[in-house]
Design a protein around this motif. Structure first.
Motif, PDB file in Angstrom:
ATOM      1  N   UNK A 191      13.213  40.123  15.242  1.00  0.00           N
ATOM      2  CA  UNK A 191      11.997  39.508  15.786  1.00  0.00           C
ATOM      3  C   UNK A 191      12.039  39.521  17.309  1.00  0.00           C
ATOM      4  N   UNK A 192      13.198  39.237  17.893  1.00  0.00           N
ATOM      5  CA  UNK A 192      13.348  39.267  19.352  1.00  0.00           C
ATOM      6  C   UNK A 192      13.129  40.674  19.892  1.00  0.00           C
ATOM      7  N   UNK A 193      13.675  41.659  19.192  1.00  0.00           N
ATOM      8  CA  UNK A 193      13.476  43.046  19.626  1.00  0.00           C
ATOM      9  C   UNK A 193      11.996  43.413  19.569  1.00  0.00           C
ATOM     10  N   UNK A 194      11.324  43.067  18.496  1.00  0.00           N
ATOM     11  CA  UNK A 194       9.886  43.350  18.371  1.00  0.00           C
ATOM     12  C   UNK A 194       9.113  42.657  19.498  1.00  0.00           C
ATOM     13  N   UNK A 195       9.441  41.418  19.793  1.00  0.00           N
ATOM     14  CA  UNK A 195       8.769  40.705  20.888  1.00  0.00           C
ATOM     15  C   UNK A 195       9.010  41.400  22.215  1.00  0.00           C
ATOM     16  N   UNK A 196      10.229  41.914  22.424  1.00  0.00           N
ATOM     17  CA  UNK A 196      10.536  42.639  23.664  1.00  0.00           C
ATOM     18  C   UNK A 196       9.696  43.912  23.753  1.00  0.00           C
ATOM     19  N   UNK A 197       9.635  44.698  22.653  1.00  0.00           N
ATOM     20  CA  UNK A 197       8.846  45.934  22.658  1.00  0.00           C
ATOM     21  C   UNK A 197       7.386  45.627  22.967  1.00  0.00           C
ATOM     22  N   UNK A 198       6.852  44.604  22.350  1.00  0.00           N
ATOM     23  CA  UNK A 198       5.448  44.241  22.578  1.00  0.00           C
ATOM     24  C   UNK A 198       5.221  43.796  24.022  1.00  0.00           C
ATOM     25  N   UNK A 199       6.176  43.057  24.594  1.00  0.00           N
ATOM     26  CA  UNK A 199       6.008  42.614  25.986  1.00  0.00           C
ATOM     27  C   UNK A 199       6.092  43.803  26.942  1.00  0.00           C
ATOM     28  N   UNK A 200       6.936  44.785  26.663  1.00  0.00           N
ATOM     29  CA  UNK A 200       7.043  45.981  27.498  1.00  0.00           C
ATOM     30  C   UNK A 200       5.772  46.823  27.404  1.00  0.00           C
ATOM     31  N   UNK A 201       5.205  46.891  26.217  1.00  0.00           N
ATOM     32  CA  UNK A 201       4.002  47.716  26.016  1.00  0.00           C
ATOM     33  C   UNK A 201       2.784  47.128  26.714  1.00  0.00           C
ATOM     34  N   UNK A 202       2.734  45.828  26.815  1.00  0.00           N
ATOM     35  CA  UNK A 202       1.574  45.196  27.450  1.00  0.00           C
ATOM     36  C   UNK A 202       1.812  44.921  28.907  1.00  0.00           C
ATOM     37  N   UNK A 203       3.074  45.069  29.359  1.00  0.00           N
ATOM     38  CA  UNK A 203       3.585  44.815  30.645  1.00  0.00           C
ATOM     39  C   UNK A 203       2.792  44.892  31.827  1.00  0.00           C
TER      40      UNK A 203
END
Length: 95
Positions: free
Chosen positions: A83-95
């Motif tokens: 879940x943390x990894x998914x949240x990181x990917x999503x935050x990078x994509x919207x960055x």
């Protein structure tokens, strides 16, 4: 390839591509090893261009026809690390 050529005002190629790759990395490797030319996203090709393995034949570019999507199964949300990894990917994509 036809989309890029059309965006440059060039005609549709007479011959079809000699090889088709489903993975960008294998297409870039084929081009780097001298098997022809290819179209690639700068995000995938920039390192090889910087290293001199590839050269950019044109500064022309076109927008991606469709956005990327991130997909995951319900099991991802069951584990804190995933879940943390998914949240990181999503935050990078919207960055």
């Amino acid at each position: 390839m036809q989309t890029w050529l059309a965006a440059q005002g060039l005609p549709k190629p007479i011959k079809r591509a000699a090889s088709i790759h489903s993975l960008s990395s294998s297409a870039l490797e084929a081009v780097a090893s001298g098997q022809g030319i290819g179209l690639a996203q700068m995000s995938f090709a920039s390192a090889d261009i910087s290293l001199g393995r590839l050269i950019r034949l044109s500064q022309a570019s076109i927008p991606m026809p469709e956005p990327y999507f991130i997909c995951w199964g319900a099991f991802v949300l069951d584990d804190e690390k995933r879940r943390s990894f998914l949240n990181w990917v999503l935050s990078e994509a919207t960055g």
